[in-house]
Design a protein around this motif. Structure first.
Motif, PDB file in Angstrom:
ATOM      1  N   ASN A  94       9.878   5.935   2.638  1.00  0.00           N
ATOM      2  CA  ASN A  94      10.621   4.677   2.470  1.00  0.00           C
ATOM      3  C   ASN A  94      10.379   4.072   1.091  1.00  0.00           C
ATOM      4  N   ALA A  95       9.134   4.117   0.631  1.00  0.00           N
ATOM      5  CA  ALA A  95       8.823   3.577  -0.702  1.00  0.00           C
ATOM      6  C   ALA A  95       9.501   4.403  -1.798  1.00  0.00           C
ATOM      7  N   VAL A  96       9.483   5.735  -1.642  1.00  0.00           N
ATOM      8  CA  VAL A  96      10.168   6.589  -2.621  1.00  0.00           C
ATOM      9  C   VAL A  96      11.672   6.325  -2.594  1.00  0.00           C
ATOM     10  N   GLY A  97      12.213   6.102  -1.382  1.00  0.00           N
ATOM     11  CA  GLY A  97      13.637   5.774  -1.274  1.00  0.00           C
ATOM     12  C   GLY A  97      13.979   4.493  -2.006  1.00  0.00           C
ATOM     13  N   LEU A  98      13.057   3.521  -1.959  1.00  0.00           N
ATOM     14  CA  LEU A  98      13.280   2.267  -2.693  1.00  0.00           C
ATOM     15  C   LEU A  98      13.348   2.522  -4.195  1.00  0.00           C
ATOM     16  N   PHE A  99      12.451   3.389  -4.722  1.00  0.00           N
ATOM     17  CA  PHE A  99      12.501   3.741  -6.146  1.00  0.00           C
ATOM     18  C   PHE A  99      13.835   4.413  -6.492  1.00  0.00           C
ATOM     19  N   ALA A 100      14.285   5.319  -5.605  1.00  0.00           N
ATOM     20  CA  ALA A 100      15.544   6.030  -5.854  1.00  0.00           C
ATOM     21  C   ALA A 100      16.723   5.062  -5.883  1.00  0.00           C
ATOM     22  N   ILE A 101      16.699   4.070  -5.001  1.00  0.00           N
ATOM     23  CA  ILE A 101      17.777   3.069  -4.990  1.00  0.00           C
ATOM     24  C   ILE A 101      17.812   2.316  -6.316  1.00  0.00           C
ATOM     25  N   LEU A 102      16.643   1.879  -6.773  1.00  0.00           N
ATOM     26  CA  LEU A 102      16.579   1.121  -8.024  1.00  0.00           C
ATOM     27  C   LEU A 102      17.029   1.964  -9.210  1.00  0.00           C
ATOM     28  N   LYS A 135       0.817  -1.225   0.000  1.00  0.00           N
ATOM     29  CA  LYS A 135       0.000   0.000   0.000  1.00  0.00           C
ATOM     30  C   LYS A 135       0.843   1.264   0.000  1.00  0.00           C
ATOM     31  N   TRP A 136       2.049   1.224   0.638  1.00  0.00           N
ATOM     32  CA  TRP A 136       2.878   2.433   0.655  1.00  0.00           C
ATOM     33  C   TRP A 136       3.551   2.658  -0.693  1.00  0.00           C
ATOM     34  N   VAL A 137       3.864   1.571  -1.375  1.00  0.00           N
ATOM     35  CA  VAL A 137       4.414   1.700  -2.736  1.00  0.00           C
ATOM     36  C   VAL A 137       3.369   2.320  -3.654  1.00  0.00           C
ATOM     37  N   ASP A 138       2.135   1.860  -3.521  1.00  0.00           N
ATOM     38  CA  ASP A 138       1.043   2.420  -4.323  1.00  0.00           C
ATOM     39  C   ASP A 138       0.802   3.889  -3.960  1.00  0.00           C
ATOM     40  N   ALA A 139       0.871   4.193  -2.649  1.00  0.00           N
ATOM     41  CA  ALA A 139       0.689   5.589  -2.230  1.00  0.00           C
ATOM     42  C   ALA A 139       1.811   6.477  -2.768  1.00  0.00           C
ATOM     43  N   ALA A 140       3.032   5.942  -2.803  1.00  0.00           N
ATOM     44  CA  ALA A 140       4.157   6.730  -3.328  1.00  0.00           C
ATOM     45  C   ALA A 140       3.988   7.003  -4.822  1.00  0.00           C
ATOM     46  N   LEU A 141       3.485   6.000  -5.546  1.00  0.00           N
ATOM     47  CA  LEU A 141       3.282   6.169  -6.990  1.00  0.00           C
ATOM     48  C   LEU A 141       2.234   7.236  -7.294  1.00  0.00           C
ATOM     49  N   HIS A 142       1.267   7.411  -6.388  1.00  0.00           N
ATOM     50  CA  HIS A 142       0.184   8.375  -6.611  1.00  0.00           C
ATOM     51  C   HIS A 142       0.367   9.658  -5.816  1.00  0.00           C
ATOM     52  N   ASN A 143       1.549   9.852  -5.213  1.00  0.00           N
ATOM     53  CA  ASN A 143       1.821  11.077  -4.471  1.00  0.00           C
ATOM     54  C   ASN A 143       2.290  12.156  -5.447  1.00  0.00           C
ATOM     55  N   PRO A 144       1.521  13.244  -5.639  1.00  0.00           N
ATOM     56  CA  PRO A 144       1.907  14.245  -6.657  1.00  0.00           C
ATOM     57  C   PRO A 144       3.240  14.923  -6.350  1.00  0.00           C
ATOM     58  N   GLY A 145       3.538  15.168  -5.064  1.00  0.00           N
ATOM     59  CA  GLY A 145       4.800  15.811  -4.715  1.00  0.00           C
ATOM     60  C   GLY A 145       5.990  14.948  -5.076  1.00  0.00           C
ATOM     61  N   ALA A 146       5.916  13.661  -4.725  1.00  0.00           N
ATOM     62  CA  ALA A 146       7.017  12.746  -5.035  1.00  0.00           C
ATOM     63  C   ALA A 146       7.157  12.553  -6.536  1.00  0.00           C
ATOM     64  N   ARG A 147       6.008  12.474  -7.233  1.00  0.00           N
ATOM     65  CA  ARG A 147       6.060  12.266  -8.683  1.00  0.00           C
ATOM     66  C   ARG A 147       6.681  13.466  -9.394  1.00  0.00           C
ATOM     67  N   ASP A 148       6.284  14.673  -9.005  1.00  0.00           N
ATOM     68  CA  ASP A 148       6.865  15.874  -9.627  1.00  0.00           C
ATOM     69  C   ASP A 148       8.357  15.985  -9.320  1.00  0.00           C
ATOM     70  N   ALA A 149       8.734  15.672  -8.076  1.00  0.00           N
ATOM     71  CA  ALA A 149      10.153  15.739  -7.709  1.00  0.00           C
ATOM     72  C   ALA A 149      10.963  14.712  -8.494  1.00  0.00           C
ATOM     73  N   LEU A 150      10.378  13.515  -8.698  1.00  0.00           N
ATOM     74  CA  LEU A 150      11.069  12.477  -9.482  1.00  0.00           C
ATOM     75  C   LEU A 150      11.286  12.942 -10.918  1.00  0.00           C
ATOM     76  N   LEU A 151      10.260  13.524 -11.537  1.00  0.00           N
ATOM     77  CA  LEU A 151      10.393  13.998 -12.916  1.00  0.00           C
ATOM     78  C   LEU A 151      11.428  15.117 -13.003  1.00  0.00           C
TER      79      LEU A 151
END
Length: 279
Positions: free
Chosen positions: A240-248, A50-66
């Protein structure tokens, strides 16, 4: 070389301890990304996505990733052009101060990030002639490019120094103009070095934070988003979920660059063995 059973056991034990020392903290972050509870404690309460899914749909994290991906791509592009030009100048031409220039080009990668950030911040805010530059995407790209250039420069100049200049001279003797020589002789030789340097530069820029803090202004990259949200209890599992994406995303370019370098080493080894056998 043959090792005794005891020596092999020591070798594997040492390797396991080293890998555990390096990757145990990363494994904890990955495990917390799938924690079913909001509370971080050991052992975790259960597994959930659920936290991975929440991270994928978090607009702040998504904009920062882009933003981070955009910055890394642009900084890598600048580093590829400037790093390659510097490498060609130092490797192919003799001029006064050549070794000094080579030393100065690689110094930024060894400079403390906080000093580099302070220097760039002052330079941008008090830029001569134009009265300063607003901090944002452009200043982040420029600041990242200053140390990404080193990675491209080191890869390209190492390849050029191993490449015999006689190949380019032979191409010119056969009537090829400089552009044709570069296209058909030089570029195929340095292509993998450019790609490896570019991948490493992308990885370095993607997760850089110290220099970015001084040059970002109100622009938010992924590392800054993680830093700002890490201390907020409600955001902890998503971070933590966003950190996992950053690691990958950081591992992939480093892995590809290493494979490219290993492939070139094997090819050179095979060529050298064939030449030795022919003699």
């Amino acid at each position: 070389m043959n090792f005794s059973r005891r020596a092999r056991a020591l070798h594997w034990s040492g390797t396991a301890v080293t890998l555990a020392f390096i990757y145990f903290p990363l494994a904890i972050i990955a495990l917390y990304a799938f924690n079913s509870s909001r509370v971080q404690r050991w052992p975790i309460d259960g597994l959930s996505t659920k936290w991975v899914d929440a991270a994928l749909h978090n607009p702040g994290a998504r904009d920062a990733l882009l933003t981070s991906i955009k910055v890394a791509l642009m900084a890598t592009g600048v580093a590829l052009v400037l790093g390659s030009l510097a490498a060609f100048a130092v490797a192919r031409y003799n001029f006064f101060g050549r070794n000094t220039i080579s030393f100065l080009v690689v110094i930024p990668i060894a400079m403390p990030g906080i000093v580099t950030g302070m220097a760039l911040n002052s330079a941008f805010r008090e830029a001569p002639l134009i009265g300063g530059v607003n901090l944002g995407l452009l200043t982040i790209v420029i600041s990242h490019a200053t140390f990404c250039i080193v990675l491209v420069y080191n890869n390209v100049i190492a390849r050029l120094r191993r490449m015999s200049g006689h190949l380019e001279e032979a191409s010119a003797d056969l009537g090829a103009h400089p552009l044709q020589t570069f296209r058909y002789v030089t570029f195929p030789t340095i292509r993998s070095a450019l790609l490896a340097g570019g991948l490493l530069a992308f990885a370095l820029s993607f997760d850089e934070i110290i220099v970015t803090i001084f040059t970002a202004g109100s622009t938010q990259t992924l590392p800054i988003w993680i830093l700002q949200n890490y201390s907020r209890p409600n955001q902890g599992p998503i971070v933590n979920a966003v950190g996992l994406f950053a690691i990958l995303l950081s591992i992939i370019p480093v892995y590809l660059a290493q494979r490219l370098t290993e492939g070139e080493a094997v090819a050179r080894g095979s060529t050298g063995a064939a030449a030795a056998a022919a003699k």
